[in-house]
Design an enzyme around this catalytic site. Structure first.
Site, short mmCIF file in Angstrom:
data_model
loop_
_atom_site.label_atom_id
_atom_site.label_comp_id
_atom_site.label_asym_id
_atom_site.label_seq_id
_atom_site.Cartn_x
_atom_site.Cartn_y
_atom_site.Cartn_z
N HIS A 49 0.85 -1.20 0.00
CA HIS A 49 0.00 0.00 0.00
C HIS A 49 0.88 1.23 0.00
O HIS A 49 2.10 1.13 0.19
CB HIS A 49 -0.88 0.01 1.26
N HIS A 131 5.78 6.30 -0.77
CA HIS A 131 6.47 5.06 -1.11
C HIS A 131 5.62 3.85 -0.76
O HIS A 131 4.72 3.93 0.09
CB HIS A 131 7.82 4.98 -0.38
P1 ATP Z 1 4.48 -3.97 11.68
O1 ATP Z 1 4.75 -2.67 12.39
O2 ATP Z 1 3.51 -4.84 12.43
O3 ATP Z 1 5.72 -4.68 11.26
P2 ATP Z 1 3.43 -2.25 9.65
O4 ATP Z 1 4.56 -1.29 9.94
O5 ATP Z 1 3.09 -2.48 8.24
O6 ATP Z 1 3.71 -3.65 10.31
P3 ATP Z 1 1.89 -0.46 11.21
O7 ATP Z 1 3.07 -0.18 12.11
O8 ATP Z 1 0.55 -0.58 11.84
O9 ATP Z 1 2.11 -1.77 10.38
O10 ATP Z 1 1.87 0.70 10.13
C1 ATP Z 1 0.81 0.91 9.22
C2 ATP Z 1 1.30 1.90 8.18
O11 ATP Z 1 1.66 3.14 8.80
C3 ATP Z 1 2.57 1.47 7.44
O12 ATP Z 1 2.54 2.01 6.15
C4 ATP Z 1 3.68 2.11 8.23
O13 ATP Z 1 4.82 2.35 7.42
C5 ATP Z 1 3.04 3.42 8.63
N1 ATP Z 1 3.58 3.88 9.91
C6 ATP Z 1 3.69 3.17 11.05
N2 ATP Z 1 4.20 3.92 12.05
C7 ATP Z 1 4.43 5.15 11.53
C8 ATP Z 1 4.95 6.37 12.05
N3 ATP Z 1 5.33 6.48 13.32
N4 ATP Z 1 5.04 7.42 11.23
C9 ATP Z 1 4.65 7.33 9.94
N5 ATP Z 1 4.14 6.21 9.38
C10 ATP Z 1 4.05 5.13 10.16
#
Ligand code: ATP
Ligand code: MG
Length: 188
Positions: A49, A131
């Site tokens: 995504h 990205h």
């Molecule tokens: P996981 O953390 O379980 O390995 P994930 O990173 O895909 O998996 P989430 O952390 O819930 O899942 O993130 C969901 C989306 O939000 C992803 O696109 C992630 O890159 C983005 N994201 C997560 N944390 C942040 C943050 N602190 N700032 C900006 N974007 C974020």
């Protein structure tokens, strides 16, 4: 009065663009053909995504405000070309992105991020770098393919997602989607 917070009403939310199914499949195939298996932890096809704005853990009431504001956004759709690729060793992310992101994409993300910030959802001060994450946990050097898939996909809607971690894996569920306006004919 009992002062308890209902933790179940907090959800981990983010706004993102959905990639078409066929694009997700193509990217996974291209990734398998172009990276060694030890490059990092590959993101599952269904989880590929493009994040617009990360909200964090959000209460039901705050989510409702953000959903109402998202519903008032009125801007035309746009095309996204994934013609850039890179590796951020610090965060362990290998990604596909845009050399020249379309203005509509930047505007949409900017608006969602400023609405989120006004609702108290912390927004990192880093500039928005659109990205699609291909690998996580890529903390060692990775040989990056010289060319990307150069896929172009049309964006005619955006969605609010919930990130759910269960049984050792992260899944994303669409909470709500909103259409973008029709484009001028010459832009299609
Ligand atoms: P996981 O953390 O379980 O390995 P994930 O990173 O895909 O998996 P989430 O952390 O819930 O899942 O993130 C969901 C989306 O939000 C992803 O696109 C992630 O890159 C983005 N994201 C997560 N944390 C942040 C943050 N602190 N700032 C900006 N974007 C974020
Ligand atoms: Mg994460």
């Amino acid at each position: 009065m009992i002062n308890t917070v209902d933790k179940t009403s907090f959800r981990r939310l983010f706004f993102a663009l959905t990639l078409p199914d066929t694009l997700q499949q193509n990217m996974v195939q291209w990734r398998a053909d172009n990276f060694p298996p030890q490059a990092g932890r590959p993101i599952a096809a269904a989880n590929l995504h493009l994040t617009l704005a990360f909200l964090g853990e959000v209460s039901h009431a705050k989510a409702q405000v953000l959903q109402q504001q998202a519903g008032r956004i009125s801007q035309p759709g746009f095309n996204v070309t994934l013609d850039d690729i890179g590796h951020w060793p610090g965060s362990g992310v290998v990604w596909l992105g845009c050399k020249n992101p379309p203005r509509g994409l930047l505007q949409l993300a900017q608006l969602l991020r400023s609405q989120a910030a006004r609702s108290g959802c912390y927004q990192a001060p880093l500039p928005f770098h659109p990205h699609v994450t291909l690998f996580r946990g890529a903390i060692r050097p990775v040989a990056i393919p010289a060319r990307t898939t150069n896929e172009i996909f049309p964006v005619n809607s955006f969605s609010l997602y919930e990130s759910v971690f269960a049984r050792g894996r992260t899944r994303y569920k669409i909470v709500q989607s909103w259409p973008l306006a029709a484009r001028e004919e010459k832009e299609i």
